[in-house]
Motif scaffolding. Structure first.
Motif, PDB file in Angstrom:
ATOM      1  N   LEU A   1      37.856  15.054 -33.478  1.00 53.96           N
ATOM      2  CA  LEU A   1      38.881  15.911 -34.074  1.00 53.96           C
ATOM      3  C   LEU A   1      40.042  16.146 -33.118  1.00 53.96           C
ATOM      4  N   GLU A   2      39.735  16.335 -31.831  1.00 54.60           N
ATOM      5  CA  GLU A   2      40.804  16.552 -30.853  1.00 54.60           C
ATOM      6  C   GLU A   2      41.657  15.296 -30.685  1.00 54.60           C
ATOM      7  N   THR A   3      41.023  14.131 -30.793  1.00 55.82           N
ATOM      8  CA  THR A   3      41.786  12.882 -30.747  1.00 55.82           C
ATOM      9  C   THR A   3      42.698  12.771 -31.969  1.00 55.82           C
ATOM     10  N   LEU A   4      42.181  13.115 -33.134  1.00 52.15           N
ATOM     11  CA  LEU A   4      42.982  13.099 -34.350  1.00 52.15           C
ATOM     12  C   LEU A   4      44.154  14.073 -34.248  1.00 52.15           C
ATOM     13  N   LYS A   5      43.888  15.227 -33.656  1.00 55.25           N
ATOM     14  CA  LYS A   5      44.945  16.231 -33.493  1.00 55.25           C
ATOM     15  C   LYS A   5      46.065  15.693 -32.610  1.00 55.25           C
ATOM     16  N   ARG A   6      45.702  15.042 -31.518  1.00 54.30           N
ATOM     17  CA  ARG A   6      46.715  14.479 -30.615  1.00 54.30           C
ATOM     18  C   ARG A   6      47.526  13.386 -31.304  1.00 54.30           C
ATOM     19  N   GLU A   7      46.893  12.690 -32.254  1.00 58.24           N
ATOM     20  CA  GLU A   7      47.590  11.627 -32.972  1.00 58.24           C
ATOM     21  C   GLU A   7      48.445  12.162 -34.124  1.00 58.24           C
ATOM     22  N   GLY A   8      48.393  13.489 -34.312  1.00 56.51           N
ATOM     23  CA  GLY A   8      49.251  14.104 -35.324  1.00 56.51           C
ATOM     24  C   GLY A   8      48.589  14.392 -36.648  1.00 56.51           C
ATOM     25  N   SER A   9      47.295  14.134 -36.788  1.00 53.64           N
ATOM     26  CA  SER A   9      46.597  14.387 -38.054  1.00 53.64           C
ATOM     27  C   SER A   9      46.350  15.884 -38.231  1.00 53.64           C
ATOM     28  N   GLN A  10      46.641  16.375 -39.420  1.00 55.16           N
ATOM     29  CA  GLN A  10      46.411  17.790 -39.720  1.00 55.16           C
ATOM     30  C   GLN A  10      45.192  17.998 -40.608  1.00 55.16           C
ATOM     31  N   VAL A  11      44.855  16.982 -41.376  1.00 54.16           N
ATOM     32  CA  VAL A  11      43.707  17.060 -42.287  1.00 54.16           C
ATOM     33  C   VAL A  11      42.890  15.789 -42.153  1.00 54.16           C
ATOM     34  N   VAL A  12      41.562  15.905 -42.253  1.00 53.83           N
ATOM     35  CA  VAL A  12      40.692  14.736 -42.211  1.00 53.83           C
ATOM     36  C   VAL A  12      39.623  14.879 -43.282  1.00 53.83           C
ATOM     37  N   SER A  13      39.305  13.798 -43.962  1.00 53.90           N
ATOM     38  CA  SER A  13      38.253  13.826 -44.980  1.00 53.90           C
ATOM     39  C   SER A  13      36.890  13.718 -44.311  1.00 53.90           C
ATOM     40  N   SER A  14      35.859  14.172 -45.011  1.00 57.33           N
ATOM     41  CA  SER A  14      34.504  14.071 -44.464  1.00 57.33           C
ATOM     42  C   SER A  14      34.110  12.607 -44.319  1.00 57.33           C
ATOM     43  N   GLU A  15      34.627  11.763 -45.220  1.00 58.95           N
ATOM     44  CA  GLU A  15      34.312  10.327 -45.148  1.00 58.95           C
ATOM     45  C   GLU A  15      34.882   9.696 -43.890  1.00 58.95           C
ATOM     46  N   LEU A  16      36.154  10.005 -43.570  1.00 62.10           N
ATOM     47  CA  LEU A  16      36.779   9.441 -42.371  1.00 62.10           C
ATOM     48  C   LEU A  16      36.114   9.981 -41.115  1.00 62.10           C
ATOM     49  N   LEU A  17      35.834  11.288 -41.086  1.00 61.76           N
ATOM     50  CA  LEU A  17      35.176  11.886 -39.923  1.00 61.76           C
ATOM     51  C   LEU A  17      33.793  11.281 -39.731  1.00 61.76           C
ATOM     52  N   ALA A  18      33.060  11.107 -40.824  1.00 61.00           N
ATOM     53  CA  ALA A  18      31.722  10.532 -40.746  1.00 61.00           C
ATOM     54  C   ALA A  18      31.765   9.090 -40.254  1.00 61.00           C
ATOM     55  N   ARG A  19      32.699   8.319 -40.789  1.00 57.26           N
ATOM     56  CA  ARG A  19      32.809   6.910 -40.394  1.00 57.26           C
ATOM     57  C   ARG A  19      33.171   6.788 -38.918  1.00 57.26           C
ATOM     58  N   THR A  20      34.075   7.634 -38.448  1.00 49.87           N
ATOM     59  CA  THR A  20      34.490   7.591 -37.043  1.00 49.87           C
ATOM     60  C   THR A  20      33.351   7.991 -36.116  1.00 49.87           C
ATOM     61  N   CYS A  21      32.498   8.906 -36.583  1.00 48.14           N
ATOM     62  CA  CYS A  21      31.384   9.401 -35.760  1.00 48.14           C
ATOM     63  C   CYS A  21      30.086   8.623 -36.002  1.00 48.14           C
ATOM     64  N   SER A  22      30.140   7.623 -36.878  1.00 50.13           N
ATOM     65  CA  SER A  22      28.962   6.800 -37.194  1.00 50.13           C
ATOM     66  C   SER A  22      27.801   7.619 -37.751  1.00 50.13           C
TER      67      SER A  22
ATOM     68  N   ASN B   1      26.661   9.792 -41.723  1.00 52.24           N
ATOM     69  CA  ASN B   1      27.056   9.816 -43.129  1.00 52.24           C
ATOM     70  C   ASN B   1      27.680  11.171 -43.481  1.00 52.24           C
ATOM     71  N   PRO B   2      28.520  11.207 -44.521  1.00 55.81           N
ATOM     72  CA  PRO B   2      29.219  12.453 -44.875  1.00 55.81           C
ATOM     73  C   PRO B   2      28.289  13.631 -45.144  1.00 55.81           C
ATOM     74  N   SER B   3      27.124  13.368 -45.725  1.00 56.20           N
ATOM     75  CA  SER B   3      26.200  14.461 -46.007  1.00 56.20           C
ATOM     76  C   SER B   3      25.691  15.108 -44.720  1.00 56.20           C
ATOM     77  N   GLN B   4      25.559  14.292 -43.644  1.00 52.01           N
ATOM     78  CA  GLN B   4      25.141  14.841 -42.349  1.00 52.01           C
ATOM     79  C   GLN B   4      26.225  15.750 -41.785  1.00 52.01           C
ATOM     80  N   ILE B   5      27.482  15.343 -41.930  1.00 54.11           N
ATOM     81  CA  ILE B   5      28.609  16.183 -41.501  1.00 54.11           C
ATOM     82  C   ILE B   5      28.535  17.534 -42.204  1.00 54.11           C
ATOM     83  N   ARG B   6      28.395  17.501 -43.515  1.00 58.57           N
ATOM     84  CA  ARG B   6      28.368  18.754 -44.290  1.00 58.57           C
ATOM     85  C   ARG B   6      27.163  19.609 -43.922  1.00 58.57           C
TER      86      ARG B   6
END
Length: 222
Positions: free
Chosen positions: A21-42, A44-49
């Motif tokens: 998330l901090e990397t995304l913030k530095r790149e200028g992202s203000q919002v991230v989907s659970s799917e993108l966050l899950a994919r980046t962290c390897s 699944n979205p249900s685990q994130i939630r």
């Protein structure tokens, strides 16, 4: 703290989420989907939630998570939403590289002291820090409010560095040395083993190649 009864595996994942998330913030992202966050962290979205559910409801349906709000919420819930003062012991090539790494301060971990027992290194200045004799560590910990120690010494000096940190009252240690450390129950150690990742990647490549060969052989038999 809300984190008292959270499984350690979940806390490790939460730390990974914050890093992404901090990397995304530095790149200028203000919002991230659970799917993108899950994919980046390897994961699944249900685990994130499920992991975030320990702290309440997050995210907006159809929109995703607000990056800054989620960073704050996770850090606040885990009690790490502040600056942590750190000391580095062992100013060799790796130690110097870490001292010059700007991300530590950006992520809330400020290396405020550099220590070594080598008389040829004592007095050297690296990234604005003067290398100090390790025997002065106890006084520095008290004066600077140091809570975390980073060990980047050769393997045969890692336990000695650990002892200095423990005697100084430091309760958290990040060990970059391949040595296994002996510490009291109230001192927490995390091991950073670069070769673990090398072996893991090399094994995965070898396994894929083996499976490709086996699959090729199977096709020829048909």
């Amino acid at each position: 703290m809300k984190s008292e009864h959270i499984p350690k595996a979940t806390i490790k994942r939460l730390a990974m989420y914050v890093q992404v998330l901090e990397t995304l913030k530095r790149e200028g992202s203000q919002v991230v989907s659970s799917e993108l966050l899950a994919r980046t962290c390897s994961v699944n979205p249900s685990q994130i939630r499920k992991d975030l559910a320990y702290f309440g409801e997050f995210g907006v349906r159809g929109v995703g998570y607000h990056v800054q709000d989620l960073i704050y919420s996770i850090k606040h819930s885990l009690g790490v939403d502040r600056v942590w003062k750190c000391a580095l012991v062992g100013v060799g090539n790796l130690g110097k590289a870490l001292l010059r790494h700007q991300d530590f301060k950006f992520r809330g971990f400020d290396i405020v002291g550099a220590f070594d027992c080598d008389p040829f290194k004592i007095g050297e200045e690296i990234s604005g820090l003067e290398v100090v004799c390790t025997r002065r560590l106890k006084d520095a910990v008290k004066e600077l409010g140091i809570e975390i120690g980073l060990i980047t010494t050769p393997v045969n000096r890692a336990q000695r560095a650990t002892n200095f940190l423990i005697e100084a009252g430091v309760k958290g240690i990040i060990n970059y040395s391949p040595a296994m450390l002996t510490v009291p129950p109230d001192v927490y150690v995390e091991y950073v083993d670069f070769f673990h990742h090398f072996y893991s990647v090399a094994f995965s490549i070898t396994l894929d190649r083996h499976q490709d060969r086996m699959g090729g052989d199977g096709d020829e038999d048909d």
